[in-house]
Motif scaffolding. Structure first.
Motif, short mmCIF file in Angstrom:
data_model
loop_
_atom_site.label_atom_id
_atom_site.label_comp_id
_atom_site.label_asym_id
_atom_site.label_seq_id
_atom_site.Cartn_x
_atom_site.Cartn_y
_atom_site.Cartn_z
N LEU A 47 -0.91 1.13 7.58
CA LEU A 47 -0.80 0.64 6.20
C LEU A 47 0.34 -0.34 6.08
O LEU A 47 1.38 -0.22 6.75
N GLY A 92 -4.08 2.59 -2.64
CA GLY A 92 -4.22 1.65 -1.54
C GLY A 92 -5.60 1.04 -1.51
O GLY A 92 -6.55 1.58 -2.08
N THR A 115 -0.95 -0.77 0.49
CA THR A 115 -0.59 0.34 -0.38
C THR A 115 0.55 0.01 -1.32
O THR A 115 1.36 -0.89 -1.07
N LEU A 132 -4.89 -0.32 5.55
CA LEU A 132 -4.64 -0.05 4.14
C LEU A 132 -3.53 -0.97 3.64
O LEU A 132 -2.58 -1.25 4.36
#
Length: 431
Positions: free
Chosen positions: A275, A171, A126, A124
């Motif tokens: 992330l 995200g 984000t 991800l």
């Protein structure tokens, strides 16, 4: 030098390093630095020249340098790029290079059964604030659309359900990235090098001579080589190349202790995820690892002395613990177990230290924060270039250009620290 703090290594079984170089050694090729680029270069040289002798020389122990201290993301698609034609072209080049690196690494992982928690389920990117969404995520989505790359846009509840906490507002999940334990991957690659590669650990190069003939001095021996590849990241200047062109940044990471089964039951979201932040200088990189720890990576510092600031570890650990306690209140009592730092090599213009810098001497340094993909790709390609193998991706890598010349110190120090201060203030909402 290894300060024995790297959490990724500390959670692995002990490893016996290869012996240090002793005495006189004469080889066809010397590769200095067993990070991502050095490991890839040594392996590719062995494939290109199976009859040649190759010495891979590492100042410390494999997996304990920058290659084993990063957050363990192997990223295929670009992020934080604009939508101009030039940047889109560079983005396409990045994808080609990154995927060639990932394919090479995956081949080695599968061939040798390297246990590194290889997780090919994507990552991800984000943002916390509306500013981060508007300035980073939405332009990134446009670039991915232009490239025809798949992704999933997640906001609010959908994102929170995936990661189990509510700090981030939105995200972009891209499916092609891989997450690993970087120290374990480094160890595995080093322990399965081709037969004509000799690895020497705990062997710092104390003096280098390029002519007449290439000669490397170490504490207990010397190496004479026909050709040399320097894969030494921010330390290139100490070898007399790319001086005043590379910026050393130290990034800090922490791992919690392993969660109990009962604690895992209290933690919502997927069992593994990773992330990266919209702003790397201000934001936080977070992972839930396969062995059920939480990684927190935040706090970048300019380190012109090329020495890790170990005195700052308790303060960083306290800060990371506070972040963890805020985000995961259901896991009260779970403590930060390891805190460490590692170097990132960047240039002011995004250029790469790739190419021949003296007769028979080549460099593959400065991955600009994309070590596992750009580092691996640069190592493979510099080996092809040095051994005369025609590979169209060499020109692609060379198109990134050379790192720009920097102002002399102390003007450089003032400029870098001013830029850091500006990044921290102007993007403070992404913290």
């Amino acid at each position: 030098m290894n300060d024995k703090t790297n959490g990724w290594s500390r959670i692995l079984p002990p490893r016996q390093p290869r012996p240090a170089l002793q005495g006189e050694l004469s080889v066809d090729w010397a590769v200095v630095g067993a990070g991502q680029a050095g490991l890839a270069a040594a392996r590719r040289l062995a494939e290109n020249r199976p009859g040649d002798s190759i010495a891979l020389i590492e100042a410390g122990e494999v997996g304990e340098g920058a290659q084993g201290r990063n957050a363990g993301f192997i990223i295929d698609t670009p992020h934080n790029v604009g939508s101009s034609l030039g940047e889109l072209s560079a983005a396409r080049d990045h994808v080609r290079l990154a995927r060639s690196a990932i394919a090479s690494l995956e081949e080695q992982v599968r061939k040798h059964g390297i246990q590194c928690d290889w997780d090919p389920n994507g990552k991800l990117h984000t943002a916390v604030s509306p500013q981060g969404i508007a300035r980073v995520l939405k332009p990134t989505r446009e670039v991915l659309d232009s490239l025809g790359e798949p992704y999933t846009w997640l906001e609010d509840k959908a994102l929170h359900e995936r990661i189990g906490f509510k700090h981030f507002a939105a995200g972009i999940h891209t499916p092609g990235a891989v997450l690993v334990n970087p120290a374990a991957l480094s160890r595995g690659l080093a322990d399965h090098l081709p037969a004509n590669v000799s690895l020497y650990e705990n062997t710092p190069v104390t003096e280098v001579r390029f002519k007449p003939g290439i000669r490397l001095s170490t504490p207990q021996g010397t190496v004479r080589a026909g050709k040399l590849i320097l894969a030494v990241s921010v330390f290139a200047g100490q070898f007399g190349v790319l001086r005043n062109r590379l910026i050393p940044i130290s990034a800090y990471g922490s791992l919690t202790r392993r969660l109990t089964e009962e604690e895992q039951g209290r933690l919502e979201g997927l069992r593994t995820w990773g992330l990266t932040p919209a702003n790397a200088f201000v934001g936080v990189t977070v992972r839930r690892t396969p062995d059920q720890r939480i990684l927190i990576r935040q706090d970048m510092r300019y380190e012109p002395r090329l020495v890790r600031d170990g005195d700052s570890y308790p303060q960083v650990a306290e800060h990371h613990q506070a972040l963890f306690d805020t985000w995961f209140p259901a896991l009260k009592g779970v403590n930060i177990e390891h805190t460490w730092s590692g170097f990132i090599c960047i240039s002011s213009n995004g250029g790469a230290g790739f190419g021949e810098v003296a007769p028979g001497v080549y460099t593959a340094v400065c991955d600009n924060g994309m070590g596992w993909t750009k580092g691996t790709a640069s190592g493979l390609l510099i080996a092809d270039k040095a051994s005369g193998v025609d590979n169209p991706l060499i020109a692609t890598y060379e198109s990134f250009g050379r790192p720009a010349l920097l102002p002399p110190r102390p003007f450089l120090d003032v400029g870098v620290r001013a830029r850091f201060s500006w990044e921290l203030w102007s993007n403070r909402r992404e913290a």
